[in-house]
Design a protein around this motif. Structure first.
Motif, mmCIF file in Angstrom:
data_model
loop_
_atom_site.group_PDB
_atom_site.id
_atom_site.type_symbol
_atom_site.label_atom_id
_atom_site.label_comp_id
_atom_site.label_asym_id
_atom_site.label_seq_id
_atom_site.Cartn_x
_atom_site.Cartn_y
_atom_site.Cartn_z
ATOM 1 N N HIS A 1 0.838 -1.203 0.000
ATOM 2 C CA HIS A 1 0.000 0.000 0.000
ATOM 3 C C HIS A 1 0.874 1.254 0.000
ATOM 4 O O HIS A 1 1.241 1.776 1.050
ATOM 5 N N HIS B 1 1.579 5.145 -2.284
ATOM 6 C CA HIS B 1 1.088 6.113 -3.286
ATOM 7 C C HIS B 1 2.239 7.016 -3.718
ATOM 8 O O HIS B 1 2.423 8.099 -3.181
ATOM 9 N N LYS C 1 -8.918 -1.572 -6.166
ATOM 10 C CA LYS C 1 -9.304 -0.877 -4.946
ATOM 11 C C LYS C 1 -10.530 -0.019 -5.204
ATOM 12 O O LYS C 1 -10.601 0.711 -6.202
ATOM 13 N N HIS D 1 -5.834 -0.392 5.170
ATOM 14 C CA HIS D 1 -5.554 0.519 6.305
ATOM 15 C C HIS D 1 -6.628 0.546 7.383
ATOM 16 O O HIS D 1 -7.187 1.589 7.706
ATOM 17 N N ASP E 1 0.524 2.705 3.581
ATOM 18 C CA ASP E 1 -0.258 3.813 3.019
ATOM 19 C C ASP E 1 0.646 5.041 2.837
ATOM 20 O O ASP E 1 0.213 6.177 3.025
HETATM 21 ZN ZN LIG Z 1 -4.015 4.637 0.492
#
Ligand SMILES: [Zn+2]
Length: 457
Positions: free
Chosen positions: A58, A60, A149, A238, A314
């Motif tokens: 996870h 970004h 997702k 998350h 995340d």
């Molecule tokens: Zn995320």
């Protein structure tokens, strides 16, 4: 090129033993005790653990959000990941409304190409599920993008209605993909945000106060219920609230294939951070938000008893200048924080050293189990002959003080600033090539490859 890692303690999700590992080319070829084999390079791992490289499912990198872009691109972000003992990331490509999945995937492939220093895969964020897009899901699964997702939050931007979510779930029953869910009730949260702003409540802490634990628990329950009706697995991303964990536990106790990850920030930080003076609380603005401190023990218990199966980050950093977009309006603070580099050390220090989880469980949560859930195993996620030589030589006694100044993520603050951890990444191999040598990056931007992941059997 061959590398012999000598004299370390090899740890997988199930075993722990003294041994040597021979790497030839990109693969692990031999494991044994006191191997008398010539190699181009010998790494002395005495007194250290030899672990499968961390897998962070996870992240970004280079992600547009609220008028800005996350501060790490695929180069800085993957170099930071390698420093922290992570050798594979699974990032998120985004399909915007009206866009074909294939075009979205290509956009993100270009972002990573020539930049990533470690291997990477993609989940596909879907925001618009037309009949054509539904068909395209099958093609994407065949191309190795085997997870999708969906959002139950951010109405008007990412949020998908229950009917579309259900259709996507049904489709994964046919094509072997997996749905990952951002589980928060976005409609309710939107109303609470507008109400807070109308009442003049604009400080960062209201980001947390307008995202109640029950909004996460409700969406988690609904997501699992929809997956149950569709008769497919589901993966909650998350997970932050104990109340949401209860929903996962209840489903798993009934034998449902419900999976969930949590992140270090939910294990080591808490709502109290939002009360830091001035605008400091904005550093911790992420969704779901940090929860009350007593949640941490309940999440650790979930990790120990396999109600939570993975720890990801995340990772989605924004510099303070960007965070200040939310001066006077917490809803405009970009959501996200850095974490890809600090995951392994934090979890080892705060989880293994404190006795909350075993060394095997540490490896399982940070590497093996995410590899299995997301179709990377046994290529990645373990130390075995034939597996990719993604290996971390981890020093259980190494000490590090976490600080934005010394970490490698491209962001000007760190949520754990000043925290000392014991347990550090010493040396890292990515598919047989040294990327971290005694704490120094010796890899190459662009050396990482896109990894085609397998569908569920
Ligand atoms: Zn995320």
């Amino acid at each position: 090129m061959s590398i012999l890692i000598k004299g370390g303690t090899i740890v997988t999700a199930t075993d722990q033993y003294a041994g040597d590992v021979l790497v030839e080319g990109e693969k692990i070829t031999v494991i044994g005790s006191a191997l008398a084999i010539q190699a181009d390079r010998v790494i002395d791992a005495k007194g250290k653990y030899v672990l499968p490289g961390g897998i962070d499912v996870h992240t970004h990198m280079d992600m547009p959000f609220g008028g800005t872009t996350s501060a790490d691109d695929f180069q800085t972000g993957t170099i930071a990941a390698a420093h922290g003992g992570t050798t594979t990331i699974v990032d998120f490509a985004i399909q915007y409304k009206g866009q074909r999945l294939h075009d979205a995937w290509e956009t993100w492939m270009k972002k990573a190409d020539g930049k990533a220093a470690i291997d990477y895969g993609f989940h596909m964020i879907m925001t618009d599920l037309t009949d054509q897009v539904e068909e395209e899901m099958d093609a994407l699964v065949r191309q190795g993008v085997t997870s999708f997702k969906l959002f139950m939050a951010y109405p008007g931007v990412f949020m998908m209605d229950d009917a579309s979510i259900f259709r996507a779930l049904l489709r994964t029953g046919k094509n072997g993909g997996t749905i990952c869910m951002h589980a928060e009730n976005g409609g309710v949260i939107d109303v609470l945000v507008k109400k807070a702003l109308a009442e003049g409540k604009t400080a960062p802490k209201y980001h947390a106060l307008t995202r109640p634990v029950r909004a996460e628990a409700e969406a988690t329950h609904r997501a699992i219920a929809l997956a149950e009706i569709a008769d497919v697995p589901i993966y909650i991303v998350h997970l932050s609230a104990a109340e949401a964990l209860e929903m996962v536990t209840e489903a798993r106790d009934r034998g449902l294939p419900a999976y969930a990850e949590t992140c270090p920030q939910y294990l080591f930080l808490s709502y109290d951070n939002y009360e830091e003076p001035g605008f400091e609380g904005s550093k911790y603005v992420m969704s779901p938000p940090l929860r009350m401190k007593d949640t941490q023990d309940r999440l650790w218990r979930g990790l120990a008893f396999n109600d939570l199966q993975a720890i990801s980050t995340d990772h989605c950093p924004f510099c303070m200048k960007e965070k200040h977009l939310g001066d006077g309006d917490f809803s405009k603070i970009p959501n996200g924080a850095p974490g890809v580099e600090t995951r392994m050390s934090l979890v080892y220090d705060g989880g293994v050293r404190t006795g909350k989880i075993s060394m095997n469980r540490f490896v399982e949560l940070t590497s093996t189990s995410p590899a299995k859930i997301f179709g990377l195993f046994p290529k990645k996620g373990t130390i075995a002959p034939g597996s990719d030589a993604d290996i971390v030589v981890f020093d259980p006694n190494g000490k590090q003080t976490l600080s934005a100044k010394t970490l490698h993520m491209n962001v000007d603050y760190n949520p754990y600033e000043g925290r000392e951890v014991t347990g550090t990444t010493h040396t890292v191999l990515s598919r047989g090539k040294l990327v971290i040598d005694d704490g120094k990056f010796v890899g190459k931007a662009g050396a990482g490859s896109f990894i085609k992941r397998s569908a569920r059997a």
